[in-house]
Design an enzyme around this catalytic site. Structure first.
Site, mmCIF file in Angstrom:
data_model
loop_
_atom_site.group_PDB
_atom_site.id
_atom_site.type_symbol
_atom_site.label_atom_id
_atom_site.label_comp_id
_atom_site.label_asym_id
_atom_site.label_seq_id
_atom_site.Cartn_x
_atom_site.Cartn_y
_atom_site.Cartn_z
ATOM 1 N N CYS A 129 0.805 -1.233 0.000
ATOM 2 C CA CYS A 129 0.000 0.000 0.000
ATOM 3 C C CYS A 129 0.835 1.279 0.000
ATOM 4 C CB CYS A 129 -0.955 -0.009 1.191
ATOM 5 S SG CYS A 129 -0.200 -0.578 2.718
ATOM 6 N N HIS A 249 -2.798 6.399 4.518
ATOM 7 C CA HIS A 249 -1.371 6.603 4.791
ATOM 8 C C HIS A 249 -0.941 7.992 4.299
ATOM 9 C CE1 HIS A 249 -1.280 2.471 5.775
ATOM 10 N NE2 HIS A 249 -0.658 1.960 4.728
HETATM 11 N N1 LIG Z 1 -4.818 -3.554 5.146
HETATM 12 C C1 LIG Z 1 -4.091 -3.061 4.159
HETATM 13 O O1 LIG Z 1 -3.909 -1.829 4.009
HETATM 14 C C2 LIG Z 1 -3.473 -3.976 3.161
HETATM 15 C C3 LIG Z 1 -2.949 -3.413 2.008
HETATM 16 C C4 LIG Z 1 -2.392 -4.249 1.067
HETATM 17 C C5 LIG Z 1 -2.346 -5.596 1.305
HETATM 18 N N2 LIG Z 1 -2.849 -6.140 2.436
HETATM 19 C C6 LIG Z 1 -2.759 -7.585 2.624
HETATM 20 O O2 LIG Z 1 -4.046 -8.168 2.508
HETATM 21 C C7 LIG Z 1 -4.153 -9.280 3.389
HETATM 22 C C8 LIG Z 1 -5.366 -9.126 4.286
HETATM 23 O O3 LIG Z 1 -5.267 -7.908 4.988
HETATM 24 P P1 LIG Z 1 -6.465 -7.300 5.833
HETATM 25 O O4 LIG Z 1 -5.955 -6.001 6.300
HETATM 26 O O5 LIG Z 1 -7.741 -7.343 5.079
HETATM 27 O O6 LIG Z 1 -6.537 -8.328 7.076
HETATM 28 P P2 LIG Z 1 -7.779 -8.730 8.029
HETATM 29 O O7 LIG Z 1 -8.692 -7.576 8.233
HETATM 30 O O8 LIG Z 1 -7.144 -9.359 9.192
HETATM 31 O O9 LIG Z 1 -8.577 -9.861 7.195
HETATM 32 C C9 LIG Z 1 -8.018 -11.109 6.899
HETATM 33 C C10 LIG Z 1 -8.950 -11.888 5.991
HETATM 34 O O10 LIG Z 1 -8.315 -13.128 5.639
HETATM 35 C C11 LIG Z 1 -9.156 -14.215 5.993
HETATM 36 N N3 LIG Z 1 -8.355 -15.369 6.404
HETATM 37 C C12 LIG Z 1 -7.460 -15.433 7.404
HETATM 38 N N4 LIG Z 1 -6.942 -16.687 7.478
HETATM 39 C C13 LIG Z 1 -7.534 -17.403 6.504
HETATM 40 C C14 LIG Z 1 -7.425 -18.762 6.080
HETATM 41 N N5 LIG Z 1 -6.588 -19.615 6.662
HETATM 42 N N6 LIG Z 1 -8.180 -19.178 5.033
HETATM 43 C C15 LIG Z 1 -9.032 -18.310 4.425
HETATM 44 N N7 LIG Z 1 -9.186 -17.018 4.789
HETATM 45 C C16 LIG Z 1 -8.433 -16.568 5.809
HETATM 46 C C17 LIG Z 1 -9.990 -13.683 7.152
HETATM 47 O O11 LIG Z 1 -11.151 -14.481 7.276
HETATM 48 P P3 LIG Z 1 -11.874 -14.775 8.689
HETATM 49 O O12 LIG Z 1 -12.976 -13.752 8.795
HETATM 50 O O13 LIG Z 1 -12.415 -16.140 8.500
HETATM 51 O O14 LIG Z 1 -10.852 -14.670 9.751
HETATM 52 C C18 LIG Z 1 -10.271 -12.267 6.648
HETATM 53 O O15 LIG Z 1 -11.285 -12.301 5.665
HETATM 54 C C19 LIG Z 1 -2.815 -9.343 4.145
HETATM 55 O O16 LIG Z 1 -1.978 -10.270 3.493
HETATM 56 C C20 LIG Z 1 -2.269 -7.969 4.008
HETATM 57 O O17 LIG Z 1 -0.869 -7.940 4.048
HETATM 58 C C21 LIG Z 1 -3.431 -5.355 3.375
#
Ligand SMILES: NC(=O)c1ccc[n+]([C@@H]2O[C@H](COP(=O)([O-])OP(=O)(O)OC[C@H]3O[C@@H](n4cnc5c(N)ncnc54)[C@H](OP(=O)(O)O)[C@@H]3O)[C@@H](O)[C@H]2O)c1
Length: 349
Positions: A129, A249
């Site tokens: 990001c 950010h």
């Molecule tokens: N936040 C940002 O600004 C951002 C930016 C770019 C990239 N990312 C990347 O995107 C990813 C998710 O980020 P987030 O911020 O959205 O995190 P988050 O709010 O913690 O959400 C995680 C998601 O992944 C699912 N999940 C976790 N473990 C899983 C599994 N074993 N099998 C299937 N689904 C699973 C969760 O489902 P449940 O509801 O079942 O737990 C939830 O839907 C990360 O890799 C992060 O690095 C984030």
């Protein structure tokens, strides 16, 4: 084709829920959506354009008959399941860091390197990001004057660490204001040994530390920028700081151009019409980008453009963008829109 069958992996997360919103707003032809998450969320009901969609547990066969899979469920999930999706014929846009630096995997910000999409083999990586908004702001200037060196300091929102981190900021702030004890459990990095207070307290750690003292987020900004701009000679360095902000950010960027002739007015004029950029640069009237105004928007807001008085061809700018939209969900859906427009929404033989 009537439309694509689209799977959202991590549909319940901070990025996943925005991914759904971006798909709802997109002109991409969509025949069906499938929401995937872990066992914990299976059975939960979310919406797509007003209709109920039941969240399913992610398994390899989830991708049967899927044309497009948007992944944001952590690097481990992508490593395991993205190849399964591609094997079943789905084009994958992956938001995690699992494949970003892999040779042959395009790392794409449409405003900067859309042409890289032509080389995809089924999997396209969405950059980090903090990197995305910086390259959106710098690329239009690079196109005219070339770019030699970048030094960036970030002020990153807690939503970059997911929904649990947003909750921690809220709960901890409330507890401190109430004079109560609070035990941090998520920030700076949920998997690291120690956790620190983020409320009223910036933390100079995003992701784990490398042996050389840089955090992995800083490493990502350095190497992803070079890959996206296809310039390994570009000098980039970063300091990444988590700040007590929920979404968007902010970044202070110092940069040195290759060619002579730039001045503040010329840079402002380039950025005024640059794709994905909104110029907010009028210090006399106190106009400059702010996180609260960027939240919910797809653009990168740029201001505070100043010449470095000590070094030729060198400038400062300040850029702000919604990390969950341009930094993640919108950039991914934008990649999907471009794949569709360029007739590339298929896994090559
Ligand atoms: N936040 C940002 O600004 C951002 C930016 C770019 C990239 N990312 C990347 O995107 C990813 C998710 O980020 P987030 O911020 O959205 O995190 P988050 O709010 O913690 O959400 C995680 C998601 O992944 C699912 N999940 C976790 N473990 C899983 C599994 N074993 N099998 C299937 N689904 C699973 C969760 O489902 P449940 O509801 O079942 O737990 C939830 O839907 C990360 O890799 C992060 O690095 C984030």
């Amino acid at each position: 084709m009537d439309g694509y069958n689209v799977a959202v992996v991590g549909a319940t997360g901070a990025v996943g829920t925005r991914m759904i919103q971006m798909l709802e707003e997109s002109k991409l032809p969509i025949a069906s959506v499938k929401y995937l998450a872990s066992k914990r969320s299976a059975g939960k009901v979310l919406k797509f354009k007003g209709a109920d969609v039941v969240v399913e547990e992610l398994v390899p066969d989830s991708f049967n008959n899927i044309n497009l899979a948007l992944f944001s469920a952590g690097g481990g999930v992508s490593k395991k399941f993205a190849p399964e999706a591609v094997k079943r014929g789905a084009v994958v846009v992956d938001n995690t860091s699992a494949f970003r630096m892999e040779e042959g995997v395009p790392l794409v910000v449409p405003e900067v390197n859309e042409d890289a999409l032509y080389k995809h083999k089924g999997l396209i990586a969405n950059p980090n990001c903090s990197t995305i908004q910086m390259v959106v702001a710098l690329e239009p200037l690079r196109e005219v004057y070339g770019l030699k060196k970048v030094i960036v300091t970030t002020m990153q929102a807690v939503s970059g660490a997911g929904n649990r981190a947003i909750q921690e900021l809220h709960d901890e702030t409330q507890a401190i204001l109430n004079g109560e004890e609070y035990e941090p459990q998520v920030l700076p990095v949920s998997g690291d040994k120690k956790h620190y207070q983020i409320a009223f307290n910036p933390l100079a750690q995003i992701d784990v530390f490398e042996d050389d003292g840089y955090s992995h987020e800083e490493w990502k900004m350095i190497h992803e920028t070079k890959k996206i701009m296809a310039d390994q000679d570009l000098q980039v360095t970063a300091t990444c700081v988590r700040v007590p902000v929920a979404v968007a950010h902010s970044e202070a960027v110092w940069f040195e151009l290759e060619k002579d002739g730039a001045d503040v007015a010329k840079l402002q004029s380039i950025l005024k019409t640059a794709p994905g950029v909104v110029l907010q640069d009028d210090p006399k009237n106190q106009i400059y980008p702010q996180a609260v105004n960027a939240e919910g928007k797809k653009d990168t807001f740029v201001g505070r453009i100043r010449a470095d008085k000590e070094q030729a061809n060198s400038f400062h700018l300040y850029c702000v963008s919604d990390n969950l939209l341009k930094g993640a969900a919108w950039n991914s859906v934008q990649i999907a829109e471009r794949l569709h427009a360029l007739n590339l929404m298929r896994v090559p033989d």
